[in-house]
Design a protein around this motif. Structure first.
Motif, mmCIF file in Angstrom:
data_model
loop_
_atom_site.group_PDB
_atom_site.id
_atom_site.type_symbol
_atom_site.label_atom_id
_atom_site.label_comp_id
_atom_site.label_asym_id
_atom_site.label_seq_id
_atom_site.Cartn_x
_atom_site.Cartn_y
_atom_site.Cartn_z
ATOM 1 N N LEU B 54 20.651 -0.065 -12.644
ATOM 2 C CA LEU B 54 21.113 -1.407 -12.987
ATOM 3 C C LEU B 54 22.225 -1.308 -14.014
ATOM 4 O O LEU B 54 22.160 -0.488 -14.938
ATOM 5 N N HIS B 208 23.078 -5.156 -9.267
ATOM 6 C CA HIS B 208 23.593 -5.736 -10.504
ATOM 7 C C HIS B 208 22.771 -6.954 -10.900
ATOM 8 O O HIS B 208 23.109 -7.667 -11.830
ATOM 9 N N SER B 209 21.701 -7.199 -10.142
ATOM 10 C CA SER B 209 20.866 -8.359 -10.436
ATOM 11 C C SER B 209 19.653 -7.925 -11.273
ATOM 12 O O SER B 209 18.832 -7.121 -10.843
ATOM 13 N N ILE B 210 19.565 -8.462 -12.495
ATOM 14 C CA ILE B 210 18.459 -8.108 -13.388
ATOM 15 C C ILE B 210 17.129 -8.534 -12.770
ATOM 16 O O ILE B 210 16.158 -7.774 -12.734
ATOM 17 N N GLU B 211 17.091 -9.770 -12.218
ATOM 18 C CA GLU B 211 15.860 -10.288 -11.611
ATOM 19 C C GLU B 211 15.392 -9.356 -10.490
ATOM 20 O O GLU B 211 14.211 -9.031 -10.394
ATOM 21 N N LEU B 222 19.011 1.779 -16.849
ATOM 22 C CA LEU B 222 20.100 0.911 -17.280
ATOM 23 C C LEU B 222 21.323 1.762 -17.571
ATOM 24 O O LEU B 222 21.258 2.675 -18.386
ATOM 25 N N ILE B 257 13.188 -9.507 -18.187
ATOM 26 C CA ILE B 257 14.512 -10.001 -17.792
ATOM 27 C C ILE B 257 15.311 -10.370 -19.035
ATOM 28 O O ILE B 257 16.483 -10.006 -19.188
ATOM 29 N N ILE B 260 16.403 -7.217 -21.014
ATOM 30 C CA ILE B 260 17.512 -6.486 -20.400
ATOM 31 C C ILE B 260 18.809 -7.252 -20.588
ATOM 32 O O ILE B 260 19.853 -6.683 -20.912
ATOM 33 N N TRP B 261 18.737 -8.575 -20.427
ATOM 34 C CA TRP B 261 19.950 -9.393 -20.578
ATOM 35 C C TRP B 261 20.505 -9.249 -21.996
ATOM 36 O O TRP B 261 21.704 -9.111 -22.189
ATOM 37 N N LEU B 264 22.366 -6.069 -22.151
ATOM 38 C CA LEU B 264 23.587 -5.943 -21.346
ATOM 39 C C LEU B 264 24.690 -6.890 -21.797
ATOM 40 O O LEU B 264 25.867 -6.656 -21.527
#
Lengths: 250, 269, 274
Positions: B54, B208-211, B222, B257, B260-261, B264
């Protein structure tokens, strides 16, 4: 291409071909090719003659005149077809026919209508160049984004202003058409003079073949090829500039 | 990222002893003379796990996947599959492409059987296997359709069937759902979880989608961009044997989620 | 806002003055084509009758001349002679052109060596070589075949090359990932994926070939169609000359259109790419 880590420019391959040409010429392998060095030597001979200067003048004049008319007429025709539906339906078929027709067959007609002189060559250049310019302009106009037109309408732009916007938005396609027209025009100017055969390079070709001047013949062809290639490169450069903003058009 | 920190150490230890299908050692990838796509990547991928790579665009996640697939050569470092260094594509790995890479002139059946066709399997045998997996991905009845007659989601199911049909240990999936609309993607993700229960395979998924990563993965790697480095590794503690809709409401899912957001966010500018 | 109203009245942006049923009738392409032909021939007829130029016959006279030549067999015989260099030339141009283009698309070294030559050939006025070829190989069939090849081959080669280079990288990667050999990549993926664009190049090449054969028959020595044009011009039988020229243009356009149709049925647009 890279060789042993060094990048070799792509046109360097033409040097390799020149060497092969020289070898073929020296050993008289293919009758068509005199040694390349002899052709180069003849180049100076050809350029310095007054008949070449006259031929170059006729060629340049009729090429530029024919192309200028083709560009103006072609863009106008393309705009008409792109904007007015009935006109498009009536004319599209003909533009496509002339695009794929053997246009050299029409030169004899032009010859008897306009005589054996420069007007015929100008008309031939025009015939070769105009259709692709018209067709690409039409495509460009039809691809102008509807939202751009709605935007200009909603801001109350005048009709003239909007026409101007369409022209600018379609510019990348128009230039692509002009580049192809430039290349086709060179073919037209050569074919026209070959068929008329008593003026310009057509007359020179006749002179050289009657006097068995192979190297001179090739020298003239090289000049014509160089002329065509540099014109194509020139318009190509202009085109990449326009594509710079065309890319942001999305 | 307090929650994830200890996991890095933990997985590093586990990578040493447990059975890794794929091991990546000291991987560097430099494009041209200066663009560093991957910088010193050390990773191992456990048998039977689903690992997501990711990261934001430009972090080299697809490059890493293609090196593992043997489609790209690393500048230095190596990839081991079952202990053997990778020289190129191999039968133990199968690739699922972002743009599906289907042959538009071939039917679903021939597309799904293509991996076996290339290996020279007899027609009857490869079509049998292909039919089985077309059925398994939920495309029964579409065998004789052409790709243009299918929706984006269905096309990717063909791509998945093609990868499953060659019976590889590892499925390498390059943003498989990114060209698919949101509803289809959710259904596809749920189906993928169910598929894992049937097929005992190792998955490596670029996304590229965290979900998506949190929803599907046993482990999330990551990557940070320019140069691509491993920024963090986390293991979502989510029970996937429940109703798929419940997963999306679990606090562990939502918290991760968010975590991680936050990690990032500063790369996305 | 008055400017907005003038905007919708613009014929380019609205649907034009035709109403309901009439517009549906008018949207049929066949109707427009017939209308377009009718207008063209009428203008030709009027221009011919107006005597603006003594060498411009009317459409009806040209049509009569056409049937006259068709009846006495001279047109048929001329076409049979013209077809020969055209056919041989096109076969050579297709064989050499496609293989050269595909090789350049597949191999970097061949591309490096060959591409500049073919780019030059495509941009340059190859017709200039026709007098030279005549000078060396005489006025026989060889020169005419060479003329067709020189004009038709560059566009065929360049299109085949571009077609191969435009094959999506992921399709080739897909074949590689299943351990397809280079041979399998070429025959199972690259060539099938490249064939629609290659075929389009063939169509353009055939159009150029027609140009080449007419040019050869006008420049080298009058045979076939070129002979009919030159002969009728020399004895000032202009309706006959116009009829021949129109017929070769129509013949070429029909041939190219048929190829286009074939292209559309072979490679339906939706099958061209995902």
């Amino acid at each position: 291409m890279t060789l042993y880590g060094y990048r070799i420019p792509s046109m360097a391959a033409l040097l390799v071909w020149a060497v092969i040409w020289e070898i073929i010429g020296r050993f008289e392998l293919v009758m068509l090719f005199p040694p390349f060095t002899k052709v180069l030597a003849a180049l100076g001979d050809v350029i310095s003659t007054p008949s070449f200067a006259a031929a170059a003048r006729i060629t340049m004049f009729s090429y530029l005149a024919g192309l200028a008319i083709a560009v103006v007429f072609g863009i106008a025709l393309g705009m008409l077809m792109g904007l007015v539906k009935p006109a498009d339906r009536l004319l599209n078929m003909w533009v496509n026919i002339f695009l794929s027709a053997p246009l050299s067959a029409l030169v004899p007609v032009i010859m008897i209508l306009l005589g054996m002189g420069t007007p015929t060559v100008i008309a031939t250049v025009f015939m070769f160049a105009v259709w692709i310019i018209a067709l690409d302009t039409r495509a460009g106009v039809q691809h102008v984004s509807p939202s751009l037109m709605e935007m200009s309408q909603s801001f109350g732009a005048s009709r003239f202003k909007r026409l101007n916007m369409i022209l600018l938005a379609a510019l990348p396609e128009i230039l692509a058409g002009v580049r192809l027209g430039v290349i086709r025009g060179v073919k037209g100017v050569v074919i026209g003079q070959l068929l008329v055969s008593i003026i310009g390079v057509g007359a020179l070709f006749n002179l050289y073949s009657q006097n068995f001047l192979m190297a001179h013949f090739w020298a003239l062809i090289l000049i014509l090829f160089a002329f065509a290639l540099s014109l194509a490169a020139l318009v190509g450069r202009l085109e990449t500039r326009v594509e710079y903003y065309a890319g942001s058009r999305g | 990222m307090t929650m994830a920190k200890p996991l890095v150490a933990e997985t590093a230890v586990r990578a040493e002893d447990s059975d890794a299908v794929i091991t990546v050692r000291g991987l560097h990838k430099v494009y041209g003379n200066s663009t560093v796509a991957l910088d010193n990547i050390d990773l191992s991928f456990m048998r039977g796990h689903l690992t997501s790579l990711l990261g934001p665009s430009g972090c080299g996640k697809t490059t890493l996947l293609k090196i593992i697939a043997g489609l790209l050569k690393p500048t230095s470092g190596e990839v081991l599959v079952n202990g053997k260094p990778v020289r190129g594509p191999g039968p133990e790995r199968a690739f699922v492409f972002q743009d599906f890479a289907l042959m538009p002139w071939a039917t679903v059946l021939r597309n799904a059987a293509f991996g076996l066709e290339v290996r020279g399997a007899p027609k009857a045998e490869r079509e049998d296997r292909a039919r089985h997996y077309i059925n398994e991905v939920g495309l029964a009845g579409f065998e004789d359709k052409y790709p243009h007659e299918l929706s984006g989601g269905m096309r990717q199911r063909v791509g998945l069937a093609r990868a499953l049909a060659v019976d590889a240990d590892v499925l390498l999936m390059d943003e498989p759902f990114s060209a698919v609309d949101e509803q289809t993607r959710r259904k596809f993700q749920e189906d993928l979880i169910r598929l894992r229960e049937v097929e005992n395979k190792t998955f490596i998924l670029v996304t590229h989608s965290i979900e998506e990563a949190v929803y599907l993965s046993d482990r999330i790697v990551l990557l940070s961009p320019r140069p691509g480095r491993v920024a963090d590794i986390m293991e979502p503690d989510i029970d996937r044997n429940v109703d798929p809709d419940l997963i999306r409401r679990e606090p562990a899912y939502l918290d991760l989620i968010d975590d991680i957001w936050r990690g990032l966010r500063h790369y996305v500018e | 806002m008055p400017s907005m109203h003038t905007g919708t009245a613009d014929p380019g942006l609205s649907e034009g003055p035709l109403g309901g049923a009439l517009s549906r009738f008018a949207s049929m392409p066949v109707v427009w084509r017939i209308l377009s032909l009718a207008i063209f021939f009428t203008v030709w007829e009027i221009a011919g009758r107006s005597n603006f130029n003594w060498a411009f016959p009317s459409f009806s006279k040209t049509l009569m001349a056409f049937f006259e030549m068709l009846g006495d067999g001279s047109l048929g015989a001329a076409y049979l002679r013209t077809i020969e260099p055209l056919g041989i030339g096109l076969v050579i141009a297709l064989g050499v052109g496609i293989s050269a283009g595909v090789m350049m698309g597949l191999r970097r070294d061949v591309e490096w060596l060959g591409l500049p030559i073919f780019i030059t050939m495509q941009a340059a006025p190859m017709a200039a070589l026709i007098p030279l070829v005549t000078y060396v190989y005489g006025i026989g069939l060889t020169s005419k075949v060479l003329a067709v090849v020189m004009l038709a081959m560059p566009v065929i080669t360049i299109n085949s090359y571009k077609a191969v280079r435009n094959v999506p990288a992921s399709a080739v990667d897909m074949c590689k990932s299943f351990m397809g050999t280079r041979r399998q990549q070429v025959f199972k993926i690259i060539l099938p994926a490249a064939s629609p664009m290659m075929f389009a190049g063939i169509r353009l090449g055939v159009a150029e070939g027609f140009s080449g054969v007419v040019l050869a028959e006008l420049l080298i020595t009058p045979t076939g169609i070129g002979d009919l044009i030159t002969f009728n011009r020399s004895i000032a039988q202009y309706p006959h000359m116009y009829a021949v020229i129109t017929s070769i243009v129509v013949f070429a356009v029909v041939a190219v259109t048929l190829l286009h149709r074939l292209e559309m049925t072979l490679f339906r647009p939706e099958k061209r790419g995902t």
